[in-house]
Design a protein around this motif. Structure first.
Motif, PDB file in Angstrom:
ATOM      1  N   PRO A 100       0.855  -1.193   0.000  1.00  0.00           N
ATOM      2  CA  PRO A 100       0.000   0.000   0.000  1.00  0.00           C
ATOM      3  C   PRO A 100       0.888   1.239   0.000  1.00  0.00           C
ATOM      4  N   SER A 101       0.350   2.345  -0.399  1.00  0.00           N
ATOM      5  CA  SER A 101       1.171   3.554  -0.593  1.00  0.00           C
ATOM      6  C   SER A 101       1.914   3.997   0.664  1.00  0.00           C
ATOM      7  N   HIS A 103       3.923  11.693  -0.582  1.00  0.00           N
ATOM      8  CA  HIS A 103       4.841  12.590  -1.276  1.00  0.00           C
ATOM      9  C   HIS A 103       5.220  12.091  -2.666  1.00  0.00           C
ATOM     10  N   GLY A 104       5.273  10.768  -2.862  1.00  0.00           N
ATOM     11  CA  GLY A 104       5.765  10.225  -4.120  1.00  0.00           C
ATOM     12  C   GLY A 104       7.281  10.255  -4.150  1.00  0.00           C
ATOM     13  N   ARG A 150       8.551   9.702 -11.140  1.00  0.00           N
ATOM     14  CA  ARG A 150       7.489   8.977 -11.844  1.00  0.00           C
ATOM     15  C   ARG A 150       6.374   8.456 -10.937  1.00  0.00           C
ATOM     16  N   ILE A 151       6.641   8.390  -9.663  1.00  0.00           N
ATOM     17  CA  ILE A 151       5.626   7.860  -8.739  1.00  0.00           C
ATOM     18  C   ILE A 151       4.939   9.033  -8.067  1.00  0.00           C
ATOM     19  N   SER A 152       3.659   9.151  -8.330  1.00  0.00           N
ATOM     20  CA  SER A 152       2.872  10.244  -7.776  1.00  0.00           C
ATOM     21  C   SER A 152       2.559   9.964  -6.303  1.00  0.00           C
ATOM     22  N   HIS A 153       1.789  10.854  -5.712  1.00  0.00           N
ATOM     23  CA  HIS A 153       1.428  10.665  -4.303  1.00  0.00           C
ATOM     24  C   HIS A 153       0.379   9.556  -4.157  1.00  0.00           C
ATOM     25  N   ASN A 154       0.481   8.840  -3.042  1.00  0.00           N
ATOM     26  CA  ASN A 154      -0.466   7.790  -2.677  1.00  0.00           C
ATOM     27  C   ASN A 154      -0.635   6.716  -3.752  1.00  0.00           C
ATOM     28  N   VAL A 155       0.481   6.166  -4.236  1.00  0.00           N
ATOM     29  CA  VAL A 155       0.447   5.119  -5.247  1.00  0.00           C
ATOM     30  C   VAL A 155       0.900   3.800  -4.619  1.00  0.00           C
ATOM     31  N   PRO A 156       0.004   2.807  -4.539  1.00  0.00           N
ATOM     32  CA  PRO A 156       0.429   1.489  -4.084  1.00  0.00           C
ATOM     33  C   PRO A 156       1.280   0.837  -5.177  1.00  0.00           C
TER      34      PRO A 156
END
Length: 189
Positions: free
Chosen positions: A151-152, A159-160, A164-170
């Motif tokens: 989970p994120s 924050h990411g 390439r990984i945005s905020h709240n990305v599992p």
């Protein structure tokens, strides 16, 4: 002229002394919070975690050929290659060498194994990798490959990674532990 300097020093000293002895009152905040923001934030985070867990659960259910294990830290994992010969697992003071690939939960590659290059991690002594992997690596034996579902909040969080990984990305991360050594053996080689 000498009297003038003495008078100036005396006046300056008196001003300094009186300014230091005055009581200052504490400043009050411009606005006072009633706690509403924090309560709303907790509700928002619970909804986020619940939605991410539902997505992870649907991935697990749609993959009946693999056995997923729920960790006590809040993530899930499966063995892609299991090593039943070795008994040693990474612990504090060890150096873990690994390769990994990062995907979103839809299976889209965010960072390929080639981009991420082989990694070296001093177990429990550095924080250069996400918290989920810090825990996950300690489950592994040399030459094992595990796919983790994080989970994120165990990945890059709100924050990411600023790329390439945005905020709240599992995330779905596949990791191979290629080598394991004692830290003091590395220093002498």
């Amino acid at each position: 002229m000498n009297n003038y300097k003495q008078l100036l020093i005396l006046v300056f000293g008196f001003a300094l002394l009186t300014s230091c002895s005055q009581q200052q009152q504490a400043r009050r905040p411009i606005s006072q919070s009633s706690g509403t923001f924090m309560k709303e934030s907790v509700v928002r985070n619970k909804k986020l975690v619940s939605a991410e867990e539902l997505k992870i659960d649907s991935i697990i259910k749609s993959d009946p050929t693999n056995k997923y294990i729920a960790s006590d830290k809040g993530y899930w994992y499966r063995y892609d290659v299991k090593n039943t010969q070795d008994t040693l697992k990474p612990k504090k003071g060890d150096v873990a060498h690994f390769n990994y690939e990062i995907k979103d939960l839809d299976g889209n590659v965010i960072y390929s194994e080639i981009e991420l290059r082989p990694q070296t991690y001093h177990v429990d002594k550095e924080q250069k990798i996400i918290i989920g992997l810090r825990h996950g690596i300690k489950l592994m034996h040399k030459n094992e490959t595990i796919t983790f579902l994080f989970p994120s909040h165990l990945a890059y969080g709100y924050h990411g990674d600023d790329r390439r990984i945005s905020h709240n990305v599992p995330l779905l991360i596949t990791l191979t532990l290629t080598d394991l050594a004692k830290e003091n053996n590395i220093a002498t080689e």
